[in-house]
Design an enzyme around this catalytic site. Structure first.
Site, PDB file in Angstrom:
ATOM      1  N   CYS A   2      13.549  46.835  15.066  1.00 53.52           N
ATOM      2  CA  CYS A   2      12.431  46.948  14.151  1.00 53.52           C
ATOM      3  C   CYS A   2      11.238  47.587  14.845  1.00 53.52           C
ATOM      4  O   CYS A   2      11.302  47.969  16.010  1.00 53.52           O
ATOM      5  CB  CYS A   2      12.030  45.552  13.657  1.00 53.52           C
ATOM      6  SG  CYS A   2      13.405  44.629  12.933  1.00 53.52           S
ATOM      7  N   ARG A  50      11.498  46.885   9.222  1.00 54.63           N
ATOM      8  CA  ARG A  50      12.772  46.268   9.567  1.00 54.63           C
ATOM      9  C   ARG A  50      13.954  47.217   9.470  1.00 54.63           C
ATOM     10  O   ARG A  50      14.095  47.961   8.493  1.00 54.63           O
ATOM     11  CB  ARG A  50      13.039  45.064   8.656  1.00 54.63           C
ATOM     12  CG  ARG A  50      14.285  44.278   9.087  1.00 54.63           C
ATOM     13  CD  ARG A  50      14.578  43.120   8.162  1.00 54.63           C
ATOM     14  NE  ARG A  50      15.701  42.333   8.651  1.00 54.63           N
ATOM     15  CZ  ARG A  50      16.538  41.646   7.893  1.00 54.63           C
ATOM     16  NH1 ARG A  50      16.360  41.635   6.581  1.00 54.63           N
ATOM     17  NH2 ARG A  50      17.526  40.968   8.414  1.00 54.63           N
ATOM     18  N   LEU A  51      14.801  47.174  10.502  1.00 54.31           N
ATOM     19  CA  LEU A  51      16.144  47.751  10.463  1.00 54.31           C
ATOM     20  C   LEU A  51      17.100  46.577  10.367  1.00 54.31           C
ATOM     21  O   LEU A  51      17.210  45.771  11.298  1.00 54.31           O
ATOM     22  CB  LEU A  51      16.426  48.576  11.716  1.00 54.31           C
ATOM     23  CG  LEU A  51      17.838  49.155  11.839  1.00 54.31           C
ATOM     24  CD1 LEU A  51      18.101  50.196  10.751  1.00 54.31           C
ATOM     25  CD2 LEU A  51      18.055  49.774  13.218  1.00 54.31           C
ATOM     26  N   ASN A  77      10.964  42.449  17.379  1.00 50.50           N
ATOM     27  CA  ASN A  77      11.821  43.622  17.505  1.00 50.50           C
ATOM     28  C   ASN A  77      12.861  43.314  18.564  1.00 50.50           C
ATOM     29  O   ASN A  77      12.501  43.085  19.725  1.00 50.50           O
ATOM     30  CB  ASN A  77      10.968  44.836  17.924  1.00 50.50           C
ATOM     31  CG  ASN A  77      11.801  46.018  18.385  1.00 50.50           C
ATOM     32  OD1 ASN A  77      12.905  46.230  17.908  1.00 50.50           O
ATOM     33  ND2 ASN A  77      11.264  46.792  19.315  1.00 50.50           N
ATOM     34  N   GLU A  79      17.178  41.817  19.574  1.00 52.21           N
ATOM     35  CA  GLU A  79      18.376  41.043  19.240  1.00 52.21           C
ATOM     36  C   GLU A  79      18.532  39.929  20.270  1.00 52.21           C
ATOM     37  O   GLU A  79      18.407  40.173  21.478  1.00 52.21           O
ATOM     38  CB  GLU A  79      19.640  41.916  19.279  1.00 52.21           C
ATOM     39  CG  GLU A  79      19.703  43.012  18.239  1.00 52.21           C
ATOM     40  CD  GLU A  79      19.969  42.499  16.831  1.00 52.21           C
ATOM     41  OE1 GLU A  79      20.371  41.331  16.682  1.00 52.21           O
ATOM     42  OE2 GLU A  79      19.767  43.283  15.891  1.00 52.21           O
ATOM     43  N   SER A 377      25.794  51.726  24.461  1.00 61.33           N
ATOM     44  CA  SER A 377      25.608  52.822  25.414  1.00 61.33           C
ATOM     45  C   SER A 377      25.645  52.305  26.853  1.00 61.33           C
ATOM     46  O   SER A 377      25.349  51.142  27.114  1.00 61.33           O
ATOM     47  CB  SER A 377      24.266  53.507  25.133  1.00 61.33           C
ATOM     48  OG  SER A 377      24.030  54.571  26.014  1.00 61.33           O
ATOM     49  N   GLY A 378      25.960  53.209  27.792  1.00 58.83           N
ATOM     50  CA  GLY A 378      26.177  52.821  29.189  1.00 58.83           C
ATOM     51  C   GLY A 378      24.979  52.941  30.100  1.00 58.83           C
ATOM     52  O   GLY A 378      25.139  52.990  31.323  1.00 58.83           O
TER      53      GLY A 378
END
Length: 614
Positions: A2, A50-51, A77, A79, A377-378
């Site tokens: 977000c 928000r996403l 924002n 996780e 992603s790495g």
């Protein structure tokens, strides 16, 4: 993921400033295209875009939770990858939940544990919480700084946001830059010193830090840092422990209520994550994993192997796609698209950045967003495990400065004499380097190569890695794509930090211990492939285009960059075929073409943002 923003002022009626809050919030629409919210009460004004990734129906923000009569409000924002475990613990402690989203888990964690809640989080985050009981705002950023948080404290008002563009919409925050900001742009950039916002009066909350803003003022403190101690496990046990940690980290980060994919370059880091993700999908019956790669028109003709980029990726991508059976998407861009992306990526970052390396990622993420909302992603494996050339080349190890920025004298020569005298860029760089080295948590009794490599690892984790995390966050969130970075799990980073250098180099190879941990996960030829960085264009058309752009800037007396630069020196470089094509000045990918593109980005930034120098 977000976008968050807001301001706090202890005296005054903030309801009169709703339109300012709305404007600040609207700047973050690309970060959160799915929903919008604002909240003003008493001294606080919070805005959110928000996403939707977890519990799309119920996770609206700003989120309010009452504990009896006490109000707590959050904008967040990120996780939380251990939200399920935290929720179970909080339920046992008598708390109740009305959603399945991690936002509520984070807020209730604060209600239960106060500021100490950050010690319990496994995730990536930046957030602000209004606490009506303590009459304060609590703010924190994740341990490695994956998610951004900028702030200004001006005249007793705290103004914050996920990106500088949100703060710049507030009338108290001006787009002005002083000597330090210019030093950041011209001698540190496209990296940034931790905590530096470049703009005057703007700072960034450092990774692993929290802040409390109350009527007594602003207090910021470090809640997490790397801890140095003896590593007790042997090579076999270390490799096994690493594999378990990486698998647990990745599986936590594959949890989503929207489509997930991986970025696949055919290199060790991305191939490992993709292979483990495919195993997990097969085990849980989730079907085929989608994978994405990026390349450039003409690279098959123009690619030339060199020390920093020993081989092309395309054959290795195909090798892994066939090995894993993924649903792969090949994305390719041409020079005109890359030139156009230079402007977009500057606006997305609010600062000049990694030129076409930024721009191509912006375009890449825009294409991925058409099929997925979350990507894995790495990033960070090279910083953590010691994969970059400067870990292994004696002249870079002993350079006495940041090894990815050894062309400092050349960069200083690009400045006009007046700016050079005012900014003193080489002194600034020397101070910032010394500051970084002083921070290193030493291990008693450690000396020689071990001590040297601990310093090098610290510089990479705290000074170079943030540049790539900034890039990944801004370019992906600029198109509403969430990118997760499992190698940035703080448990993994802390564990690897204390693995002795000779063990990290198991088998005499860079990142040897990671390769050993992944035996049986990847085919041997991929497992022991020589490192190759993120791909860039090798098309001479790109060099010709950015040189023309640079000459156009130099020939236009209205170009705002002209008073800052040594125009003759830049013309001299542009006129030299060798210098203009092969002039390494930052990291592995930034050479002659990127120098011209970067200066063009600086000019565009000064003009578009109406930046004043003072």
């Amino acid at each position: 993921m977000c976008g968050i923003t807001g301001f706090v002022e202890w005296n005054g009626d903030l309801t009169q400033h709703l339109q300012t809050l709305v404007k600040m919030t609207e700047t973050l629409t690309p970060r959160g295209p799915d929903a919008y919210g604002t909240w003003i009460s008493g001294p606080c004004a919070f805005g959110h875009r928000r996403l939707s990734v977890i519990d799309p129906e119920n996770g609206a923000q700003p989120m309010l939770v009452y504990d009896d009569e006490d109000l707590y409000t959050i904008v967040y924002n990120g996780e939380l990858y251990n939200a399920a475990e935290l929720k179970r613990e909080l339920l046992k402690r008598g708390h109740h939940f009305r959603t399945n989203c991690d936002t509520e888990v984070l807020l209730v964690s604060y209600i239960e544990w106060g500021p100490a809640c950050v010690d319990k989080f496994n995730g990536i985050f930046a957030f602000a919480i209004w606490d009506s009981v303590r009459q304060q705002v609590f703010m924190a950023r994740d341990r490695l700084g994956v998610k951004p948080f900028f702030y200004s404290l001006i005249g007793g008002m705290l103004i914050f946001g996920s990106e500088p563009k949100a703060l710049l919409q507030h009338p108290k925050v001006e787009p002005s830059v002083g000597a330090e900001g210019l030093a950041e742009i011209f001698i540190i950039g496209p990296a940034r010193t931790p905590g530096q916002g470049v703009y005057r009066d703007m700072k960034e909350l450092r990774a692993g830090y929290a802040m409390i803003f109350s009527r007594r003022g602003l207090n910021h403190y470090q809640y997490w840092k790397l801890d140095s101690h003896q590593h007790e496990e042997d090579t076999e046990a270390t490799a096994s422990h690493l594999r378990e940690l990486l698998q647990d980290t990745l599986e936590r980060q594959l949890v989503s209520d929207v489509p997930v994919c991986t970025l696949l370059s055919g290199g060790l880091d991305s191939s490992a994550l993709t292979a483990l993700a495919v195993q997990y999908y097969n085990r849980t019956g989730q079907g085929k994993m989608d994978t994405y790669s990026v390349d450039y028109v003409g690279n098959d003709k123009h690619f030339k192997s060199h020390a920093f980029q020993p081989g092309a990726d395309a054959p290795w991508i195909q090798r892994m796609v066939e090995e894993l059976g993924t649903n792969h998407h090949y994305i390719e861009f041409d020079t005109p698209e890359l030139i156009e992306s230079l402007s977009n990526s500057t606006l997305t970052r609010d600062l000049p950045g990694m030129a076409d390396v930024d721009g191509s990622l912006y375009l890449f993420c825009r294409e991925i967003k058409k099929g997925a909302t979350v990507a894995v992603s790495g990033e960070a494996a090279d910083e953590i495990f010691g994969g970059y050339p400067w870990f292994h080349r004696e002249e870079m190890l002993n350079s006495g400065t940041f090894p990815w920025a050894v062309a400092s004298e050349m960069r200083e020569s690009l400045l006009s004499p007046e700016i050079r005298e005012w900014v003193r860029p080489l002194e600034y760089l020397e101070d910032r380097y010394a500051e970084a080295v002083r921070e290193v948590p030493k291990l008693r009794g450690e000396n020689g190569i071990q001590a040297k490599m601990r310093i090098m690892s610290y510089l990479n984790i705290t000074r170079f890695m943030p540049t790539l995390l900034d890039r990944k966050d801004r370019m992906s969130m600029g198109v509403g794509l969430e990118v997760r970075v499992p190698y940035c799990d703080h448990r993994l980073v802390q564990y690897v930090w204390n693995i002795p250098w000779e063990m990290k180099m198991a088998g005499g190879r860079e990142k040897g211990i990671l390769r050993k941990a992944l035996e049986g996960v990847l085919p041997d030829d991929v497992l022991y492939r020589k490192k190759s960085p993120y791909p860039k264009t090798h098309n001479p058309d790109f060099l010709a285009a950015v040189k023309k752009q640079m000459f156009d800037i130099l020939d236009d007396p209205a170009s705002p960059i002209l008073p800052l630069i040594n125009q003759e020196k830049i013309r001299e470089i542009a006129a030299s075929p060798e210098a203009s094509s092969n002039l390494p000045w930052f990291g592995q990918l930034m050479s002659g073409p990127q120098l011209f593109a970067y200066l063009a980005q600086v000019n565009n930034w000064l003009k578009t943002y109406h930046v004043t120098i003072k």
